[in-house]
Write an enzyme that holds these catalytic residues in place. Structure first.
Site, PDB file in Angstrom:
ATOM      1  N   LYS A  27       0.832  -1.215   0.000  1.00 57.74           N
ATOM      2  CA  LYS A  27       0.000   0.000   0.000  1.00 57.74           C
ATOM      3  C   LYS A  27       0.867   1.265   0.000  1.00 57.74           C
ATOM      4  O   LYS A  27       0.622   2.186  -0.768  1.00 57.74           O
ATOM      5  CB  LYS A  27      -0.920  -0.060   1.239  1.00 57.74           C
ATOM      6  CG  LYS A  27      -1.962   1.020   1.324  1.00 57.74           C
ATOM      7  CD  LYS A  27      -3.147   0.568   2.165  1.00 57.74           C
ATOM      8  CE  LYS A  27      -2.900   0.631   3.665  1.00 57.74           C
ATOM      9  NZ  LYS A  27      -2.861   2.011   4.186  1.00 57.74           N
ATOM     10  N   SER A  28       1.875   1.311   0.848  1.00 58.94           N
ATOM     11  CA  SER A  28       2.720   2.519   0.932  1.00 58.94           C
ATOM     12  C   SER A  28       3.474   2.764  -0.384  1.00 58.94           C
ATOM     13  O   SER A  28       3.556   3.902  -0.858  1.00 58.94           O
ATOM     14  CB  SER A  28       3.736   2.375   2.067  1.00 58.94           C
ATOM     15  OG  SER A  28       3.087   2.389   3.297  1.00 58.94           O
ATOM     16  N   ARG A  32       2.890   5.900  -3.375  1.00 54.76           N
ATOM     17  CA  ARG A  32       4.002   6.719  -3.882  1.00 54.76           C
ATOM     18  C   ARG A  32       4.194   6.523  -5.379  1.00 54.76           C
ATOM     19  O   ARG A  32       4.477   7.488  -6.100  1.00 54.76           O
ATOM     20  CB  ARG A  32       5.274   6.389  -3.095  1.00 54.76           C
ATOM     21  CG  ARG A  32       5.189   7.004  -1.669  1.00 54.76           C
ATOM     22  CD  ARG A  32       6.053   6.285  -0.681  1.00 54.76           C
ATOM     23  NE  ARG A  32       6.084   6.917   0.630  1.00 54.76           N
ATOM     24  CZ  ARG A  32       5.183   6.679   1.606  1.00 54.76           C
ATOM     25  NH1 ARG A  32       4.179   5.839   1.418  1.00 54.76           N
ATOM     26  NH2 ARG A  32       5.282   7.287   2.772  1.00 54.76           N
ATOM     27  N   GLN A 174       4.487   9.510   7.004  1.00 59.39           N
ATOM     28  CA  GLN A 174       3.550  10.352   6.246  1.00 59.39           C
ATOM     29  C   GLN A 174       3.957  11.817   6.359  1.00 59.39           C
ATOM     30  O   GLN A 174       3.944  12.552   5.377  1.00 59.39           O
ATOM     31  CB  GLN A 174       2.131  10.147   6.762  1.00 59.39           C
ATOM     32  CG  GLN A 174       1.604   8.755   6.447  1.00 59.39           C
ATOM     33  CD  GLN A 174       0.241   8.474   7.051  1.00 59.39           C
ATOM     34  OE1 GLN A 174      -0.296   9.282   7.799  1.00 59.39           O
ATOM     35  NE2 GLN A 174      -0.308   7.319   6.730  1.00 59.39           N
ATOM     36  N   ASP A 319       2.168  -1.054  11.797  1.00 63.83           N
ATOM     37  CA  ASP A 319       0.917  -1.550  11.205  1.00 63.83           C
ATOM     38  C   ASP A 319       0.681  -3.032  11.505  1.00 63.83           C
ATOM     39  O   ASP A 319      -0.422  -3.546  11.290  1.00 63.83           O
ATOM     40  CB  ASP A 319       0.928  -1.345   9.685  1.00 63.83           C
ATOM     41  CG  ASP A 319       0.836   0.131   9.314  1.00 63.83           C
ATOM     42  OD1 ASP A 319       0.480   0.952  10.185  1.00 63.83           O
ATOM     43  OD2 ASP A 319       1.123   0.460   8.153  1.00 63.83           O
ATOM     44  N   LYS A 346      -4.495   5.695  14.574  1.00 67.24           N
ATOM     45  CA  LYS A 346      -4.555   4.997  13.285  1.00 67.24           C
ATOM     46  C   LYS A 346      -6.015   4.977  12.804  1.00 67.24           C
ATOM     47  O   LYS A 346      -6.834   5.747  13.282  1.00 67.24           O
ATOM     48  CB  LYS A 346      -3.978   3.584  13.432  1.00 67.24           C
ATOM     49  CG  LYS A 346      -2.480   3.577  13.721  1.00 67.24           C
ATOM     50  CD  LYS A 346      -1.700   4.160  12.556  1.00 67.24           C
ATOM     51  CE  LYS A 346      -0.220   4.265  12.851  1.00 67.24           C
ATOM     52  NZ  LYS A 346       0.505   5.014  11.845  1.00 67.24           N
ATOM     53  N   ARG A 392      -7.155  -3.550   9.648  1.00 69.96           N
ATOM     54  CA  ARG A 392      -6.141  -4.422  10.283  1.00 69.96           C
ATOM     55  C   ARG A 392      -6.684  -5.102  11.535  1.00 69.96           C
ATOM     56  O   ARG A 392      -6.271  -6.212  11.878  1.00 69.96           O
ATOM     57  CB  ARG A 392      -4.873  -3.627  10.577  1.00 69.96           C
ATOM     58  CG  ARG A 392      -4.268  -3.036   9.305  1.00 69.96           C
ATOM     59  CD  ARG A 392      -2.781  -2.843   9.373  1.00 69.96           C
ATOM     60  NE  ARG A 392      -2.347  -1.977   8.286  1.00 69.96           N
ATOM     61  CZ  ARG A 392      -2.143  -2.351   7.031  1.00 69.96           C
ATOM     62  NH1 ARG A 392      -2.340  -3.608   6.665  1.00 69.96           N
ATOM     63  NH2 ARG A 392      -1.750  -1.493   6.112  1.00 69.96           N
TER      64      ARG A 392
HETATM   65  C1  S3P Z   1       2.455   5.089   6.070  1.00 65.88           C
HETATM   66  C2  S3P Z   1       3.025   5.479   7.255  1.00 65.88           C
HETATM   67  C3  S3P Z   1       2.566   5.019   8.574  1.00 65.88           C
HETATM   68  C4  S3P Z   1       1.679   3.784   8.459  1.00 65.88           C
HETATM   69  C5  S3P Z   1       0.650   3.930   7.376  1.00 65.88           C
HETATM   70  C6  S3P Z   1       1.329   4.147   6.032  1.00 65.88           C
HETATM   71  C7  S3P Z   1       3.015   5.606   4.811  1.00 65.88           C
HETATM   72  O1  S3P Z   1       1.802   6.054   9.187  1.00 65.88           O
HETATM   73  O2  S3P Z   1       1.069   3.510   9.689  1.00 65.88           O
HETATM   74  O3  S3P Z   1      -0.165   2.770   7.311  1.00 65.88           O
HETATM   75  O4  S3P Z   1       2.702   5.048   3.740  1.00 65.88           O
HETATM   76  O5  S3P Z   1       3.769   6.578   4.856  1.00 65.88           O
HETATM   77  P1  S3P Z   1       2.469   7.239  10.046  1.00 65.88           P
HETATM   78  O6  S3P Z   1       3.227   8.108   9.127  1.00 65.88           O
HETATM   79  O7  S3P Z   1       1.308   7.947  10.672  1.00 65.88           O
HETATM   80  O8  S3P Z   1       3.337   6.552  11.060  1.00 65.88           O
END
Ligand code: S3P
Length: 432
Positions: A27-28, A32, A174, A319, A346, A392
């Protein structure tokens, strides 16, 4: 009442699991890949993109800004607009349930010459945006929002943006990424300082300069790092893989292969922690794509014991804590986590969600401001767990239910579509 029933999903006790899964993209990394492709000028192709709602939200927001995209042979083709070439949106930009969409876009939109408003669903509208508003304002970005600094967030065109040196007060990829994205629009370098390492996909995928000094990381972005069009292969989501890893570890006489899973070192904490707990996980066929490492995991039934979880690893496993708690509670009869207050902001307050569900099992549960503990013997063998509309939490208790004598149910289970709409089919393919 009827509605609630329809969305409650039952899981029966399973004996063993066997087979192989090729899960959709992380997902991350997917967020991007979409954002960088939309920003670049020209055609980019993305293979194995996450099919979850969150990444769809990012793509929809860019659609409002005039970006065209289409699917061709299971690849997403994006016609990127190029530097500051976007259309002013006619509608609000809806980030849905996705914190990554809202926060990264807050950074990107701060550098655009038009006004835009980010909105989100009920959960996202309660999550903190101050953590991005504050540092982006230091760069000269202009916002209007409620006194609580939550969505809706209107981003006005800035008169002048300037780079900053920003020492991050919260460990958040983030926030880091939002600032680096704004930095991509400025001639001089923005510098983000991290004391606790968070996931590094933004810097890795953009090839940003990173320096390490005295345990801190200094990450730099400027106009010269602005993305160009390219082809992406997104490795499978390690956070989704974690549910099937734990399922296999806890089941008897089982072996499952998980193909091309992301092995980015800022995400593999879950593998290290599970291995330290006694998990048998073999990694083969390691490769890289777009600077991101991935490989196949061979997971086998294991005897798990509980271990202490150190503060330093928390951002790396943030996560995976719901499913890690399941591995520990079922494997060893106890689990404890501290220094994890980020879990409270979250998709749900994950500390109170986990505490609520473990109490349903009749375990001894203690809640702390920054964590919780659960131990003891399971008393209730057919509970109805609450998902709190959090994907989750829903998937973690789905896995737990498969080891209860009479199975278990999860309310509002459809929220799994946020990260993994095919979760049920994947479970079925391993248990048939
Ligand atoms: C993410 C960063 C994390 C994570 C989220 C995805 C990202 O959050 O928990 O599921 O893709 O940059 P935080 O930046 O709030 O820690």
């Amino acid at each position: 009442m009827v509605n609630e029933k329809i969305m409650t999903q039952e899981f029966n006790k399973i004996e063993k699991v066997k087979g192989e899964l090729s899960l959709p993209g992380d997902k991350s990394i997917s967020h991007r890949a979409v954002i960088f492709s939309c920003m670049a000028k020209g055609t980019s192709k993305i293979e194995n993109l996450s099919n979850g709602e969150d990444v769809r939200s990012t793509l929809k927001c860019f659609g409002e800004l005039g970006v065209k995209s289409k699917w061709e042979n299971k690849k997403l083709i994006i016609e990127g607009k190029g530097f500051k070439n976007f259309n002013a949106p006619l509608n609000n930009l809806d980030a849905g349930n996705s914190g990554t969409t809202a926060r990264l876009l807050a950074g990107f939109l701060s550098a655009q010459p038009f006004e835009s408003t980010l909105i989100g669903d009920e959960s996202l509208s309660q999550r903190p945006m101050k953590r991005v508003i504050e540092p982006l304002s230091l760069m000269g970005a202009k916002f209007s929002t409620s006194s609580k600094q939550t969505l809706p967030l209107t981003i006005h065109p800035a008169e002048k943006l300037s780079p900053i040196i920003y020492d991050m007060p919260v460990a958040s990829a983030q926030v880091k990424s939002a600032l680096l994205l704004t930095g991509l629009h400025l001639e001089d370098e923005t510098c983000i300082i991290e004391s606790e390492q968070t996931r590094n996909h933004t810097e890795v995928m953009l090839g940003l300069r990173v320096e390490e000094k005295k345990g801190k990381r200094f990450i730099f972005s400027s106009r010269k790092n602005y993305p160009s069009a390219q082809n992406y292969f997104v490795p499978s989501d390690i956070s989704s893989a974690a549910f099937f890893t734990v399922l296999t570890l806890l089941a008897k006489n089982s072996e499952v292969i998980l193909r091309h899973v992301s092995l980015n070192e800022t995400r593999t904490g879950i593998i290290s922690v599970l291995k330290a707990m006694g998990a048998i996980i073999e990694i083969i066929n390691q490769q890289t794509s777009n600077n991101e490492l991935y490989g196949d995991l061979i997971v086998r039934s294991s005897e798990l014991h509980s271990i202490e979880i150190y503060k330093e690893i928390i951002p790396n496993i943030i996560d995976e804590i719901p499913i890690l708690s399941v591995a520990s509670v079922l494997g060893s009869g106890k689990f404890e986590i501290r220094n994890a207050s980020e879990l409270r902001v979250k998709e749900s307050d994950r500390i109170s969600a986990l505490v609520h569900n473990y109490k349903l099992l009749g375990l001894d549960v203690e809640e702390f401001p920054d964590g919780f503990s659960a131990s003891g013997t399971i008393q209730n063998e057919n509970p109805i767990f609450e998902s709190f509309h959090d994907h989750r939490i829903a998937m973690a208790f789905a896995i737990l239910s498969m080891f209860l004598q009479n199975g278990g149910s999860i309310s509002n289970f459809d929220c799994v579509k946020i990260s993994n709409p095919q979760f049920l089919e994947q479970v079925e393919s391993l248990t048939k």
